[in-house]
Design a protein around this motif. Structure first.
Motif, PDB file in Angstrom:
ATOM      1  N   VAL A 194      58.052  68.310  41.947  1.00 54.97           N
ATOM      2  CA  VAL A 194      59.267  68.504  41.031  1.00 54.97           C
ATOM      3  C   VAL A 194      59.027  69.209  39.860  1.00 54.97           C
ATOM      4  O   VAL A 194      59.584  70.519  39.622  1.00 54.97           O
ATOM      5  CB  VAL A 194      59.663  67.257  40.563  1.00 54.97           C
ATOM      6  CG1 VAL A 194      61.046  67.488  39.615  1.00 54.97           C
ATOM      7  CG2 VAL A 194      60.495  66.463  41.819  1.00 54.97           C
ATOM      8  N   LYS A 195      57.847  68.917  39.244  1.00 49.79           N
ATOM      9  CA  LYS A 195      57.237  69.813  37.977  1.00 49.79           C
ATOM     10  C   LYS A 195      57.004  71.402  38.412  1.00 49.79           C
ATOM     11  O   LYS A 195      57.331  72.368  37.897  1.00 49.79           O
ATOM     12  CB  LYS A 195      56.153  69.217  37.482  1.00 49.79           C
ATOM     13  CG  LYS A 195      56.425  68.023  36.746  1.00 49.79           C
ATOM     14  CD  LYS A 195      55.336  67.180  36.160  1.00 49.79           C
ATOM     15  CE  LYS A 195      55.401  66.090  35.446  1.00 49.79           C
ATOM     16  NZ  LYS A 195      54.395  65.601  34.907  1.00 49.79           N
ATOM     17  N   LYS A 196      56.354  71.629  39.691  1.00 51.13           N
ATOM     18  CA  LYS A 196      56.004  72.599  40.013  1.00 51.13           C
ATOM     19  C   LYS A 196      57.120  73.638  40.514  1.00 51.13           C
ATOM     20  O   LYS A 196      56.959  74.683  40.098  1.00 51.13           O
ATOM     21  CB  LYS A 196      54.983  72.773  41.273  1.00 51.13           C
ATOM     22  CG  LYS A 196      54.486  73.961  41.788  1.00 51.13           C
ATOM     23  CD  LYS A 196      53.621  73.722  43.152  1.00 51.13           C
ATOM     24  CE  LYS A 196      52.955  75.084  43.365  1.00 51.13           C
ATOM     25  NZ  LYS A 196      51.918  74.825  44.469  1.00 51.13           N
ATOM     26  N   ALA A 197      57.989  72.903  41.052  1.00 54.32           N
ATOM     27  CA  ALA A 197      59.429  73.556  41.605  1.00 54.32           C
ATOM     28  C   ALA A 197      59.979  74.100  40.439  1.00 54.32           C
ATOM     29  O   ALA A 197      60.768  75.257  40.437  1.00 54.32           O
ATOM     30  CB  ALA A 197      60.306  72.795  42.381  1.00 54.32           C
ATOM     31  N   TYR A 198      60.311  73.412  39.161  1.00 53.56           N
ATOM     32  CA  TYR A 198      61.013  73.729  38.050  1.00 53.56           C
ATOM     33  C   TYR A 198      60.267  74.882  37.437  1.00 53.56           C
ATOM     34  O   TYR A 198      60.798  76.036  37.047  1.00 53.56           O
ATOM     35  CB  TYR A 198      60.981  72.735  36.949  1.00 53.56           C
ATOM     36  CG  TYR A 198      61.442  72.858  35.784  1.00 53.56           C
ATOM     37  CD1 TYR A 198      62.629  73.525  35.385  1.00 53.56           C
ATOM     38  CD2 TYR A 198      60.348  73.068  34.484  1.00 53.56           C
ATOM     39  CE1 TYR A 198      62.982  73.691  34.289  1.00 53.56           C
ATOM     40  CE2 TYR A 198      60.893  73.448  33.281  1.00 53.56           C
ATOM     41  CZ  TYR A 198      62.090  73.826  33.210  1.00 53.56           C
ATOM     42  OH  TYR A 198      62.632  74.177  31.939  1.00 53.56           O
TER      43      TYR A 198
END
Length: 242
Positions: A194-198
């Motif tokens: 999730v963090k990487k996608a953001y």
């Protein structure tokens, strides 16, 4: 001279260099010369992409979306006008609407127009075009199947990835797991994913990517960027991510 006229008068780049877009706006040159003298347009001619190129490309694609179901309703024009006023102000919206009415009378070769735009606009600017088209389609809070289909075709012809198209669509058409779809991930994604996608989208959709288009279009890009942040914040709260 209103803002839209100034964009024209400040010079058009690739749209006057031939191709389907040049042919289409050639039918509306009388309108343009009401806002900017012929010498202004000629003096500003350059092959580089300008704000005017983007604005006219947007109007042509808006016309294509409005014509998708084979009929133009007064209510649709009213919604589009309200959208343009919201985005660019009363004066600019009035001038843009004049050109849009001319465009609606023409047959628009969507495939060829999109290929010309793809050749001359960078990916970030094409994403912004798609974002604005979904905004227009959703102006009346109802996006019909004909509008969705033509916008999907436009996205494909513009070379926009399916993931990016779905991300932008879910900013306007909320559904199950929209926050995940905006970030381009599955609900099964890990917190790190999730963090990487953001972080990836925050870079891709940063308003500075389209700063050359001017403050009006950069403001619209900021709205898109805000949707990315809102989706991320919602998932952080849902998952308890720190």
């Amino acid at each position: 001279m209103a803002k839209f006229g100034k964009w024209v008068g400040a010079g058009l780049g690739f749209v006057l260099g031939g191709g389907p877009i040049g042919a289409i706006i050639g039918m509306s040159l009388g309108w343009m010369f009401d806002s900017a003298s012929e010498s202004d347009v000629e003096r500003g001619y350059t092959k580089r992409t300008t704000t005017g190129d983007f604005a006219i490309s947007l109007l042509i694609l808006i016309a294509a979306v409005m014509k998708a179901d084979g009929k133009i309703l007064r209510s649709e024009l009213d919604y589009v006008k309200a959208f343009l006023v919201h985005k660019f102000g009363q004066d600019s919206a009035g001038e843009a609407l004049k050109m849009l009415r001319d465009l609606l009378k023409q047959d628009i070769p969507v495939h060829d127009v999109c290929l010309q735009i793809k050749k001359n606009l960078d990916y970030s600017s094409r994403l912004e075009l798609l974002h604005l088209l979904y905004g227009v389609a959703n102006a009346d809070k109802v996006v019909n199947i004909h509008e969705l289909k033509i916008i999907e075709q436009i996205a494909y012809y513009l070379g926009i990835s399916k993931a990016d198209q779905n991300s932008i669509k879910n900013m306007f058409i909320a559904g199950a797991e929209s926050h995940y779809k905006i970030l381009g991930i599955e609900k099964s994604a890990t917190d790190d994913e999730v963090k990487k996608a953001y972080r990836k989208l925050a870079t891709k959709y940063h308003p500075d990517k389209v700063s050359y288009l001017g403050d009006e279009f950069k403001k619209s890009a900021e709205e898109k960027f805000k949707k990315i942040n809102e989706a991320y914040e919602a998932l952080k709260k849902e998952r308890g991510i720190k």
